[in-house]
Design an enzyme around this catalytic site. Structure first.
Site, mmCIF file in Angstrom:
data_model
loop_
_atom_site.group_PDB
_atom_site.id
_atom_site.type_symbol
_atom_site.label_atom_id
_atom_site.label_comp_id
_atom_site.label_asym_id
_atom_site.label_seq_id
_atom_site.Cartn_x
_atom_site.Cartn_y
_atom_site.Cartn_z
ATOM 1 N N HIS A 65 -13.513 3.602 8.469
ATOM 2 C CA HIS A 65 -12.731 2.421 8.072
ATOM 3 C C HIS A 65 -13.251 1.828 6.753
ATOM 4 O O HIS A 65 -13.572 0.644 6.664
ATOM 5 C CB HIS A 65 -12.747 1.350 9.175
ATOM 6 C CG HIS A 65 -11.589 0.395 9.073
ATOM 7 N ND1 HIS A 65 -11.072 -0.266 10.165
ATOM 8 C CD2 HIS A 65 -10.846 -0.013 8.011
ATOM 9 C CE1 HIS A 65 -10.067 -1.041 9.777
ATOM 10 N NE2 HIS A 65 -9.919 -0.902 8.469
ATOM 11 N N VAL A 66 -13.314 2.676 5.755
ATOM 12 C CA VAL A 66 -13.784 2.263 4.425
ATOM 13 C C VAL A 66 -12.673 2.310 3.384
ATOM 14 O O VAL A 66 -12.924 2.089 2.199
ATOM 15 C CB VAL A 66 -14.967 3.142 3.955
ATOM 16 C CG1 VAL A 66 -16.171 2.962 4.847
ATOM 17 C CG2 VAL A 66 -14.553 4.626 3.887
ATOM 18 N N GLU A 72 -12.869 2.118 17.325
ATOM 19 C CA GLU A 72 -13.767 1.476 16.353
ATOM 20 C C GLU A 72 -14.620 0.385 17.005
ATOM 21 O O GLU A 72 -14.122 -0.362 17.848
ATOM 22 C CB GLU A 72 -12.945 0.834 15.227
ATOM 23 C CG GLU A 72 -12.266 1.827 14.307
ATOM 24 C CD GLU A 72 -11.499 1.138 13.190
ATOM 25 O OE1 GLU A 72 -11.778 -0.043 12.897
ATOM 26 O OE2 GLU A 72 -10.605 1.771 12.622
ATOM 27 N N ILE A 92 0.834 -1.201 0.000
ATOM 28 C CA ILE A 92 0.000 0.000 0.000
ATOM 29 C C ILE A 92 0.865 1.247 0.000
ATOM 30 O O ILE A 92 0.631 2.189 -0.760
ATOM 31 C CB ILE A 92 -0.959 -0.015 1.207
ATOM 32 C CG1 ILE A 92 -1.997 -1.129 1.043
ATOM 33 C CG2 ILE A 92 -1.647 1.345 1.371
ATOM 34 C CD1 ILE A 92 -2.830 -1.388 2.272
ATOM 35 N N ARG A 143 -4.042 1.084 10.972
ATOM 36 C CA ARG A 143 -4.903 0.583 12.034
ATOM 37 C C ARG A 143 -4.991 1.654 13.105
ATOM 38 O O ARG A 143 -4.040 2.414 13.335
ATOM 39 C CB ARG A 143 -4.355 -0.719 12.645
ATOM 40 C CG ARG A 143 -4.523 -1.942 11.747
ATOM 41 C CD ARG A 143 -5.995 -2.291 11.593
ATOM 42 N NE ARG A 143 -6.237 -3.523 10.862
ATOM 43 C CZ ARG A 143 -6.486 -3.603 9.564
ATOM 44 N NH1 ARG A 143 -6.494 -2.496 8.840
ATOM 45 N NH2 ARG A 143 -6.710 -4.765 8.992
#
Length: 310
Positions: free
Chosen positions: A277-278, A259, A153, A230
């Site tokens: 968190h999408v 979350e 990523i 995270r």
């Protein structure tokens, strides 16, 4: 006879139908259903599909004597009892590479939104406020972009940064062989050099609060931070303090420590952009993740090596 699969995460209809074609599915995407499913079906479950946030505990693994495959749908697996599973020779896989582009896209969307103040400008426009009364925001192009975690990523984030003519630096535990980007041996050193810091490192105990008050101090009053890794990686209380006192200019988070509940300390702050968190969720990413899981499962139950082992 199809193997029995325990699914611990929500799936859309298309994904569920694909998986049910290959497995006898026990669908338990919430805590109550999970406990009941283990009570009723634990003895026969051969595979589990979960994700890094939902995880799978050692005690739950021990309630499934026939369990031989555990899959995290996405790349993260921080809440899986990995060592315990390995002690039972259970095969562990994840969805590495299946949503990298989606997360990198979202990281840049967040960076642009917070630096250019897009949410606040949208609200002002809806109220009839014209530009002359609003503060000007800095460019994104041509700045220094620091990436914490130059994995798959992080590499894609760097490529997007290059498209904005940005200078790229990064921090990993050790330099990435063959990388063209500038390496920093500490997060604080990277933050001090950077205008913008994008966090894309794995979660887990080893990175808990890696992004902390000292990092915000190093980033400075013109700096912005984006977290798509995270929630545990970033110290929320320290961030709230840094944003309130002007230690940094702004932050954008797709993940947070509380979350699925929003981070209360940040909700009233103007210089924060939040999404739930999408970052890794898109039709393309979900399709790729499910297909990757099915490929891994087919190979495992055929006695072949899996494609994306943990």
């Amino acid at each position: 006879m199809k193997p029995s699969l325990l699914v611990l995460i929500p799936l859309n209809g298309t994904s569920r139908a694909k998986i049910e074609a290959a497995f006898d599915v026990v669908y338990a995407p919430d805590a109550a259903g999970r406990a009941a499913a283990l009570d009723a079906h634990g003895e026969t479950i051969r595979a589990v599909l979960t994700n890094g946030t939902t995880g799978l505990a050692a005690a739950e693994i021990d309630r499934m004597p026939q369990l031989e495959l555990i899959s995290a749908l996405g790349a993260g697996y921080e809440n899986l009892a990995v060592d315990h599973a390995r002690s039972r020779d259970i095969v562990l896989v994840n969805g590495a590479g299946t949503n990298d582009h989606c997360v990198a896209d979202h990281a840049f969307a967040l960076l642009l939104a917070v630096v250019r103040d897009v949410p606040q400008l949208d609200q002002a426009t809806r109220k009839g406020v014209w530009r002359d009364t609003l503060p000007m925001q800095p460019n994104v192009s041509g700045k220094r972009l620091g990436i914490v975690g130059l994995g798959n990523i992080g590499e894609k984030v760097a490529r997007r940064g290059a498209g904005f003519e940005m200078e790229i630096g990064y921090h990993n535990r050790k330099p990435r062989e063959g990388s063209q980007y500038r390496y920093f041996d500490s997060v604080e050193g990277l933050a001090r050099w950077s205008d913008f810091l994008i966090v894309a490192t794995p979660g887990g105990a080893g990175t808990r609060h890696l992004i902390n008050a000292a990092v915000f101090e190093a980033l400075g009053p013109q700096g912005f931070v984006v977290n798509v890794s995270r929630g545990s990686v970033l110290d929320t209380a320290a961030l709230a303090q840094a944003l309130t006192t002007g230690t940094i200019a702004g932050a954008a988070l797709d993940v947070y420590e509380s979350e699925p509940h929003p981070p209360e300390a940040l909700l009233t702050l103007r210089n924060v952009v939040l999404t739930p968190h999408v970052g890794g969720r898109s039709p393309e990413a979900i399709t790729a993740s499910v297909d990757n899981f099915l490929s891994n499962a087919r190979r495992h139950f055929a006695g072949e090596a899996v494609l994306t082992p943990i």
